[in-house]
Design a protein around this motif. Structure first.
Motif, PDB file in Angstrom:
ATOM      1  N   ALA A 132      12.583  -0.867   2.673  1.00  0.00           N
ATOM      2  CA  ALA A 132      11.372  -0.202   3.149  1.00  0.00           C
ATOM      3  C   ALA A 132      11.764   0.674   4.340  1.00  0.00           C
ATOM      4  CB  ALA A 132      10.322  -1.223   3.549  1.00  0.00           C
ATOM      5  N   ASP A 133      11.792   1.980   4.143  1.00  0.00           N
ATOM      6  CA  ASP A 133      12.202   2.893   5.211  1.00  0.00           C
ATOM      7  C   ASP A 133      11.011   3.584   5.882  1.00  0.00           C
ATOM      8  OD1 ASP A 133      11.626   4.332   2.916  1.00  0.00           O
ATOM      9  OD2 ASP A 133      13.219   5.795   3.212  1.00  0.00           O
ATOM     10  N   ASP A 134       9.817   3.274   5.454  1.00  0.00           N
ATOM     11  CA  ASP A 134       8.576   3.833   5.997  1.00  0.00           C
ATOM     12  C   ASP A 134       7.790   2.657   6.568  1.00  0.00           C
ATOM     13  OD1 ASP A 134       6.165   5.154   6.471  1.00  0.00           O
ATOM     14  OD2 ASP A 134       5.681   5.429   4.353  1.00  0.00           O
ATOM     15  N   LEU A 135       7.807   2.487   7.906  1.00  0.00           N
ATOM     16  CA  LEU A 135       7.212   1.315   8.539  1.00  0.00           C
ATOM     17  C   LEU A 135       6.302   1.717   9.683  1.00  0.00           C
ATOM     18  CD1 LEU A 135       8.873  -1.992   9.449  1.00  0.00           C
ATOM     19  CD2 LEU A 135       7.715  -0.732  11.235  1.00  0.00           C
ATOM     20  N   GLN A 136       5.117   1.103   9.735  1.00  0.00           N
ATOM     21  CA  GLN A 136       4.205   1.288  10.860  1.00  0.00           C
ATOM     22  C   GLN A 136       3.567  -0.050  11.196  1.00  0.00           C
ATOM     23  OE1 GLN A 136       1.620   4.788  11.219  1.00  0.00           O
ATOM     24  NE2 GLN A 136       2.346   5.399   9.180  1.00  0.00           N
ATOM     25  N   LEU A 146       1.151  -4.825   9.986  1.00  0.00           N
ATOM     26  CA  LEU A 146       2.463  -4.252   9.702  1.00  0.00           C
ATOM     27  C   LEU A 146       2.440  -3.804   8.252  1.00  0.00           C
ATOM     28  CD1 LEU A 146       5.960  -5.698  10.389  1.00  0.00           C
ATOM     29  CD2 LEU A 146       5.311  -5.142   8.067  1.00  0.00           C
ATOM     30  N   VAL A 147       2.856  -2.569   8.005  1.00  0.00           N
ATOM     31  CA  VAL A 147       2.988  -2.099   6.630  1.00  0.00           C
ATOM     32  C   VAL A 147       4.322  -1.375   6.528  1.00  0.00           C
ATOM     33  CG1 VAL A 147       1.659   0.030   7.047  1.00  0.00           C
ATOM     34  CG2 VAL A 147       1.919  -0.840   4.715  1.00  0.00           C
ATOM     35  N   MET A 148       5.096  -1.774   5.518  1.00  0.00           N
ATOM     36  CA  MET A 148       6.377  -1.105   5.276  1.00  0.00           C
ATOM     37  C   MET A 148       6.544  -0.902   3.783  1.00  0.00           C
ATOM     38  SD  MET A 148       9.178  -3.978   6.292  1.00  0.00           S
ATOM     39  CE  MET A 148       9.225  -5.597   5.549  1.00  0.00           C
ATOM     40  N   SER A 159       2.937   4.266   4.095  1.00  0.00           N
ATOM     41  CA  SER A 159       2.408   3.485   5.212  1.00  0.00           C
ATOM     42  C   SER A 159       1.233   4.223   5.860  1.00  0.00           C
ATOM     43  CB  SER A 159       3.501   3.186   6.244  1.00  0.00           C
ATOM     44  OG  SER A 159       3.893   4.350   6.931  1.00  0.00           O
ATOM     45  N   GLN A 160       1.304   5.546   5.908  1.00  0.00           N
ATOM     46  CA  GLN A 160       0.226   6.312   6.536  1.00  0.00           C
ATOM     47  C   GLN A 160      -1.088   6.167   5.782  1.00  0.00           C
ATOM     48  OE1 GLN A 160       0.685   7.895   9.607  1.00  0.00           O
ATOM     49  NE2 GLN A 160      -1.531   7.711   9.483  1.00  0.00           N
ATOM     50  N   LYS A 177       0.180   1.801  18.362  1.00  0.00           N
ATOM     51  CA  LYS A 177       0.736   2.265  17.091  1.00  0.00           C
ATOM     52  C   LYS A 177       2.246   2.390  17.267  1.00  0.00           C
ATOM     53  CE  LYS A 177       0.037   5.697  13.484  1.00  0.00           C
ATOM     54  NZ  LYS A 177      -0.696   6.843  13.043  1.00  0.00           N
ATOM     55  N   LEU A 178       2.986   1.666  16.420  1.00  0.00           N
ATOM     56  CA  LEU A 178       4.441   1.676  16.461  1.00  0.00           C
ATOM     57  C   LEU A 178       4.969   2.089  15.096  1.00  0.00           C
ATOM     58  CD1 LEU A 178       4.893  -1.844  18.107  1.00  0.00           C
ATOM     59  CD2 LEU A 178       5.000   0.365  19.287  1.00  0.00           C
ATOM     60  N   SER A 179       6.161   2.679  15.068  1.00  0.00           N
ATOM     61  CA  SER A 179       6.762   3.033  13.781  1.00  0.00           C
ATOM     62  C   SER A 179       8.272   3.062  13.903  1.00  0.00           C
ATOM     63  CB  SER A 179       6.235   4.393  13.294  1.00  0.00           C
ATOM     64  OG  SER A 179       6.610   5.415  14.193  1.00  0.00           O
TER      65      SER A 179
END
Length: 180
Positions: A132-136, A146-148, A159-160, A177-179
């Motif tokens: 999972a390279d798209d994480l927020q 958390l979504v990845m 994730s967006q 908001k973290l990513s």
């Protein structure tokens, strides 16, 4: 008599200010949270998916917070003492790197530290052969999400897309908001 009216006016004004200040304050347990965010975490995730239209077969599972291995695997946390409850939603097909974790912390003041610990500890390569390279990670009151996802799944979900759906439910900006 005039002095009494002034004191009454001052008292009423002070009471109104107190009501306005405390009425806008976020409280533990979601005092000012939208109704849709106060209930069962699995139902909240269901509403997120209704809004985001995620095109994957998913399964929602409560996380046993007493099982350190499952807490670490799903949330990236070494310690779940600040978490009241959590649910993980993942693709039913193991080769699809997708995970959403929704957690309710014991105190809204702990949401930021829990979110940062999740970001630092989560393994984005926890699946076989995919990452999972798209994480927020976002927080709102006492909720941490958390979504990845693997960016190769962008036609099914990003994730967006999930964060936007959750934000729509919150009705205001996230606290954090973290990513990656």
């Amino acid at each position: 008599m005039k002095m009494r009216n002034k004191i009454s006016t001052i008292f009423i004004f002070a009471a109104m200010v107190m009501v306005l200040v405390t009425g806008c304050k976020k409280t533990e347990g979601g005092g000012n949270m939208p109704e849709a965010l106060k209930g069962d975490l699995t139902k909240i995730i269901g509403t997120i998916y209704e809004k985001a239209k995620v095109d994957l077969r998913l399964e929602n599972t409560p996380i046993d917070l007493t099982n350190k291995d499952m807490v670490k695997y799903n949330m990236g946390l070494d310690d779940a003492s600040k978490v009241k409850e959590a649910v993980v939603s993942e693709a039913m097909i193991g080769s699809q790197a997708y995970s959403l974790v929704l957690a309710r912390v014991n105190n809204a003041s702990d949401a930021e530290s829990v979110a940062k610990a999740m970001l630092d500890g989560i393994d984005q390569r926890k699946w076989i052969c995919v990452m999972a390279d798209d994480l927020q990670i976002v927080t709102y009151n006492d909720l941490v999400m958390l979504v990845m996802v693997d960016s190769n799944l962008k036609d099914a979900v990003t994730s967006q897309k999930v964060v936007d759906a959750f934000g729509e439910m919150c009705g205001s900006d996230f606290d954090l908001k973290l990513s990656k």
